[in-house]
Design a protein around this motif. Sequence first.
Motif, PDB file in Angstrom:
ATOM      1  N   ARG A 200      -2.517  13.789  -1.307  1.00 60.79           N
ATOM      2  CA  ARG A 200      -2.147  12.666  -2.170  1.00 60.79           C
ATOM      3  C   ARG A 200      -3.271  11.637  -2.229  1.00 60.79           C
ATOM      4  O   ARG A 200      -3.542  11.057  -3.277  1.00 60.79           O
ATOM      5  CB  ARG A 200      -0.863  12.015  -1.656  1.00 60.79           C
ATOM      6  N   MET A 201      -3.937  11.424  -1.102  1.00 58.09           N
ATOM      7  CA  MET A 201      -5.033  10.451  -1.098  1.00 58.09           C
ATOM      8  C   MET A 201      -6.211  10.948  -1.920  1.00 58.09           C
ATOM      9  O   MET A 201      -6.906  10.155  -2.565  1.00 58.09           O
ATOM     10  CB  MET A 201      -5.472  10.145   0.337  1.00 58.09           C
ATOM     11  N   VAL A 202      -6.453  12.262  -1.917  1.00 61.54           N
ATOM     12  CA  VAL A 202      -7.508  12.811  -2.776  1.00 61.54           C
ATOM     13  C   VAL A 202      -7.179  12.522  -4.232  1.00 61.54           C
ATOM     14  O   VAL A 202      -8.051  12.133  -5.013  1.00 61.54           O
ATOM     15  CB  VAL A 202      -7.659  14.332  -2.541  1.00 61.54           C
ATOM     16  N   ARG A 203      -5.921  12.707  -4.609  1.00 63.18           N
ATOM     17  CA  ARG A 203      -5.511  12.412  -5.989  1.00 63.18           C
ATOM     18  C   ARG A 203      -5.670  10.930  -6.307  1.00 63.18           C
ATOM     19  O   ARG A 203      -6.119  10.565  -7.407  1.00 63.18           O
ATOM     20  CB  ARG A 203      -4.053  12.844  -6.196  1.00 63.18           C
ATOM     21  N   HIS A 235      -2.030   5.042   4.413  1.00 63.17           N
ATOM     22  CA  HIS A 235      -2.695   6.339   4.353  1.00 63.17           C
ATOM     23  C   HIS A 235      -4.032   6.252   3.619  1.00 63.17           C
ATOM     24  O   HIS A 235      -4.994   6.925   3.989  1.00 63.17           O
ATOM     25  CB  HIS A 235      -1.784   7.374   3.681  1.00 63.17           C
ATOM     26  N   PHE A 236      -4.096   5.430   2.572  1.00 60.55           N
ATOM     27  CA  PHE A 236      -5.356   5.280   1.842  1.00 60.55           C
ATOM     28  C   PHE A 236      -6.435   4.705   2.758  1.00 60.55           C
ATOM     29  O   PHE A 236      -7.578   5.174   2.774  1.00 60.55           O
ATOM     30  CB  PHE A 236      -5.162   4.366   0.630  1.00 60.55           C
ATOM     31  N   MET A 242     -10.798   1.698   3.654  1.00 61.35           N
ATOM     32  CA  MET A 242     -10.730   0.578   2.709  1.00 61.35           C
ATOM     33  C   MET A 242      -9.363   0.543   2.058  1.00 61.35           C
ATOM     34  O   MET A 242      -8.659   1.557   2.005  1.00 61.35           O
ATOM     35  CB  MET A 242     -11.793   0.732   1.598  1.00 61.35           C
ATOM     36  N   SER A 243      -9.004  -0.612   1.529  1.00 59.62           N
ATOM     37  CA  SER A 243      -7.813  -0.688   0.691  1.00 59.62           C
ATOM     38  C   SER A 243      -8.180  -0.154  -0.697  1.00 59.62           C
ATOM     39  O   SER A 243      -9.367  -0.044  -1.030  1.00 59.62           O
ATOM     40  CB  SER A 243      -7.342  -2.140   0.575  1.00 59.62           C
ATOM     41  N   PRO A 244      -7.192   0.178  -1.538  1.00 55.83           N
ATOM     42  CA  PRO A 244      -7.513   0.636  -2.897  1.00 55.83           C
ATOM     43  C   PRO A 244      -8.363  -0.370  -3.680  1.00 55.83           C
ATOM     44  O   PRO A 244      -9.290   0.028  -4.389  1.00 55.83           O
ATOM     45  CB  PRO A 244      -6.132   0.823  -3.534  1.00 55.83           C
ATOM     46  N   LEU A 245      -8.079  -1.651  -3.541  1.00 58.34           N
ATOM     47  CA  LEU A 245      -8.852  -2.658  -4.271  1.00 58.34           C
ATOM     48  C   LEU A 245     -10.279  -2.753  -3.749  1.00 58.34           C
ATOM     49  O   LEU A 245     -11.231  -2.929  -4.526  1.00 58.34           O
ATOM     50  CB  LEU A 245      -8.153  -4.022  -4.189  1.00 58.34           C
TER      51      LEU A 245
END
Length: 305
Positions: A200-203, A235-236, A242-245
């Motif tokens: 899921r993190m790859v996606r 999980h990210f 890092m965070s998504p942002l």
Amino acid sequence: MDSSFEQIEQRMQADRAELVERMISASPQDGTVQVQPSLQFSRFSHPTELHHGFYDPCLCVIAQGAKTLSLGNEKYRYDAANYMIATVGVPMIAQVVEASPDHPYLGLRLDLDPAVVSSVMVETGNVPARGDGDTRAVNVSTLDTELLDAALRLVRLIDQPDVYRMLSPLINREIVYRLLVGAQSSRMRHLATFGGQAHRMVRAVEKIRNHFDKPIRVEAMAKELGMSLSGFHAHFKAVTAMSPLQYQKQLRLQEARRLMLSNNCDAAEAGFKVGYDDASQFSREYKRQFGQPPMRDVERLRKLA
């Protein structure tokens, strides 16, 4: 036991010496050269400045010298005694820290194909348990004799294109196998895992990379992946540090730097193209990332080039 250990050490020293000789021959000048598809060499005669770049899934082996990598707040150092694996495409800061004209830094990078990893994993029955192992995108482990030998045999083929085309897939599969049964086996298996948080993190990473200039809707992304918001964040960060942002910001700033350096964009234009509506915010974040305001940083890079 001591005799056996000495024999292994002697063999590895001989293999490293041959690897150094062949890489110097293939890359006589400083810089990075693509010697064959999916295989590149890097050579530097002096320690380098910090380099902001992007690592797709790959194996990196150093024949001579040493290098550091920073991912978020984590820092890794590796040399001829260690190898590095990146399993998820992430922006990192790299720096060659040991190199000299007499003993230049020599690094080998081999791209890892998730399809090949999946194939080898299935053939060997090396299937991960649910939630298995280390999800970090990068890690460093001790280089063993078999992995070094396989890397050397691959390098021996680079001057024979026809032979390389026929035999390199076999050696690549051997390398993947040795990684799958080695110290980073669980992380390698995440490259080929279907379902589970790592996949899921790859996606998620791919989605941000493909649309980095657009606003991130983190809640919508978590929902699309079938995860809670807090679980997605956790999980990210476990994978990318890092965070998504933060991840998106690094992508934006690196692309803006490339646009100014290669396309002669000014700072305002580059910032707008990568998704910044506020030029002053772009300049502040750029300086925080690279140490200097945008145009001054680009002028310095051009002088270095």
